[in-house]
Design an enzyme around this catalytic site. Structure first.
Site, PDB file in Angstrom:
ATOM      1  N   GLY A 130      31.982  50.549  51.236  1.00 13.03           N
ATOM      2  CA  GLY A 130      32.701  49.435  50.637  1.00 13.03           C
ATOM      3  C   GLY A 130      32.232  49.175  49.221  1.00 13.03           C
ATOM      4  N   SER A 131      31.911  47.922  48.947  1.00  9.38           N
ATOM      5  CA  SER A 131      31.506  47.532  47.596  1.00  9.38           C
ATOM      6  C   SER A 131      30.089  47.957  47.238  1.00  9.38           C
ATOM      7  CB  SER A 131      31.623  46.008  47.442  1.00  9.38           C
ATOM      8  OG  SER A 131      32.958  45.587  47.586  1.00  9.38           O
ATOM      9  N   PHE A 155      40.066  55.655  50.131  1.00  7.65           N
ATOM     10  CA  PHE A 155      40.835  54.884  49.147  1.00  7.65           C
ATOM     11  C   PHE A 155      40.964  55.612  47.808  1.00  7.65           C
ATOM     12  CE2 PHE A 155      38.423  51.223  51.353  1.00  7.65           C
ATOM     13  CZ  PHE A 155      39.261  51.278  52.458  1.00  7.65           C
ATOM     14  N   ARG A 269      70.438  28.689  40.051  1.00  6.21           N
ATOM     15  CA  ARG A 269      70.325  28.142  41.403  1.00  6.21           C
ATOM     16  C   ARG A 269      70.349  26.615  41.376  1.00  6.21           C
ATOM     17  NH1 ARG A 269      71.370  29.011  46.703  1.00  6.21           N
ATOM     18  NH2 ARG A 269      69.716  28.212  48.050  1.00  6.21           N
ATOM     19  N   GLU A 364      38.433  47.704  42.825  1.00 11.44           N
ATOM     20  CA  GLU A 364      37.469  47.714  41.718  1.00 11.44           C
ATOM     21  C   GLU A 364      36.471  46.555  41.823  1.00 11.44           C
ATOM     22  OE1 GLU A 364      38.131  50.698  40.948  1.00 11.44           O
ATOM     23  OE2 GLU A 364      38.414  50.571  38.785  1.00 11.44           O
ATOM     24  N   THR A 366      35.747  43.331  44.875  1.00 11.25           N
ATOM     25  CA  THR A 366      36.483  42.179  45.379  1.00 11.25           C
ATOM     26  C   THR A 366      36.218  40.934  44.528  1.00 11.25           C
ATOM     27  OG1 THR A 366      34.669  41.495  46.807  1.00 11.25           O
ATOM     28  CG2 THR A 366      36.257  43.073  47.738  1.00 11.25           C
ATOM     29  N   GLU A 368      34.957  38.320  45.595  1.00 10.29           N
ATOM     30  CA  GLU A 368      33.621  37.851  45.958  1.00 10.29           C
ATOM     31  C   GLU A 368      32.542  38.575  45.158  1.00 10.29           C
ATOM     32  OE1 GLU A 368      36.496  36.725  48.927  1.00 10.29           O
ATOM     33  OE2 GLU A 368      36.006  38.706  48.122  1.00 10.29           O
TER      34      GLU A 368
END
Length: 380
Positions: A130-131, A155, A269, A364, A366, A368
């Site tokens: 992951g990161s 990925f 609209r 690239e 998250t 977080e």
């Protein structure tokens, strides 16, 4: 800070808009609906030379740096965010080669990538990582005048397409050194032991194939190492920082697209005989979005200028990526709300923006992770 483009940037944007308006917008929807890589459209884009926008003219590039690359990503995303993904995921391997590769490796790989002979993919993230890019497990074992690579990446966008020609991989060369024992390699498609998994269907980047890559005793010459042995982590972090500017620019373009669609639909609209843009419940969030678009543009331009000036830019990049991608989700949401019930139907282009925006908050690094990087400044 003035946002006026210089002469070269203006020519770049004009050329991009000719492509997006003349070719991309009219033809892309069937590919997005089918989650299909638009091979012929990408070929047309490659032939125009835009892939080389950022890079040294001595190696076939346009010399416009990260600022120019951000213009490309934003302009493409305003037409189709997934097409911007194809561009920025090709930029990552090009960037690591351009910034750290020898002249020989640039001649062999950067030049044809700038010409658009083929596209590339970036192999960093692993199934268990992951990161945490420092926890890479792919191994590269020295053997005579070669390295033998084994492991897998996930990925990896652009890989496995008809135009895929090469990938860069970060692997462990010196396990006893931990994060300082990583190195980067160029691996051409067709190298024995290099195989590609099946592309999955995603909620965003629907036209940009993302796959798992497998290297099984894949032998490459030592000359295919990018830069120096053990510099892989530094190379990853810098390349990801530049990539975050481009992801932020993609979020900026997507937000502009959301506003475009909201304005077109909302202009005619009426509800109860009253134009919906007289409803402050809709216009106030749109006003906030326009304000945020301006702020995001300033942040992206500033981060790109710092990168091009070779000044510290990691903090500003994280701020720009975080703000622009979070804002893109909000812009997509309000644009869909303007459409009311029609926004839920795939026949309306706005329906696809929610997923396209959502993936930007993950890629690239998250949101977080960006907050973690920014928060570290509090104790610096």
């Amino acid at each position: 800070m003035l946002l006026d483009l210089n002469e070269d940037e203006t020519l770049l944007k004009n050329g991009l808009e000719q492509f997006t308006e003349g070719a991309l917008r009219p033809r892309i929807k069937p590919f997005a609906d089918k989650h299909e890589f638009p091979t012929d459209l990408v070929k047309e884009f490659l032939a125009l030379g835009f892939m080389g926008t950022a890079y040294d003219p001595d190696f076939g590039g346009g010399g416009l740096g990260t600022r120019g690359a951000a213009i490309v990503a934003e302009t493409l995303a305003r037409a189709e965010p997934g097409f911007a993904a194809i561009y920025l995921c090709n930029s990552a391997p090009m960037t690591v080669i351009a910034r750290y590769g020898s002249d020989d490796i640039k001649r062999k790989w950067l030049e044809p990538l700038c010409r658009g002979d083929f596209i590339a993919s970036f192999g960093v993230t692993e199934p268990s990582g992951g990161s945490d890019v420092a926890s890479i497990k792919m191994r590269a074992v020295e053997d005579g005048d070669s390295f033998v690579l084994s492991g897998s990446k996930v990925f990896s966008t652009n890989a496995g397409t008809a135009l895929h020609g090469v990938s860069t991989f970060v692997a462990v060369t010196d396990p006893e050194l931990g994060a300082k024992g990583l190195s980067t390699f160029v691996v051409p498609v067709g190298t024995p032991g290099f195989t590609v998994g099946k592309a999955g269907r995603k909620i965003g980047w629907r036209i940009a194939d993302s796959v798992e890559l497998f290297l099984d005793n894949c032998r490459v010459p030592k000359a295919n190492m990018v830069g120096n042995r053990g510099e892989g982590l530094k190379q990853i972090l810098t390349t990801l920082s530049i990539g975050r500017i481009l992801v932020g620019a993609t979020g900026l373009g997507l937000s502009r697209k959301a506003i475009d669609l909201a304005k077109i639909y909302g202009a005619s609209r009426k509800v109860g005989g009253i134009p919906i843009f007289q409803n402050q419940g809709l216009t106030f969030p749109l006003a906030d979005t326009l304000t945020n678009i301006h702020a995001a543009e300033l942040m992206i331009r500033n981060a790109a200028c710092l990168a091009d000036a070779e000044r510290p830019f990691r903090l500003e990049t994280s701020m720009a990526k975080l703000f622009a991608t979070e804002m893109a989700s909000e812009a997509a949401d309000i644009a869909l709300q303007v459409h009311g019930g029609y926004g839920a139907f795939e026949e309306f282009e706005v329906s696809g923006l929610i997923g396209e925006a959502r993936v930007l908050r993950i890629l690239e690094g998250t949101s977080e992770i960006q907050r973690l990087i920014i928060g570290r400044e509090l104790s610096a």
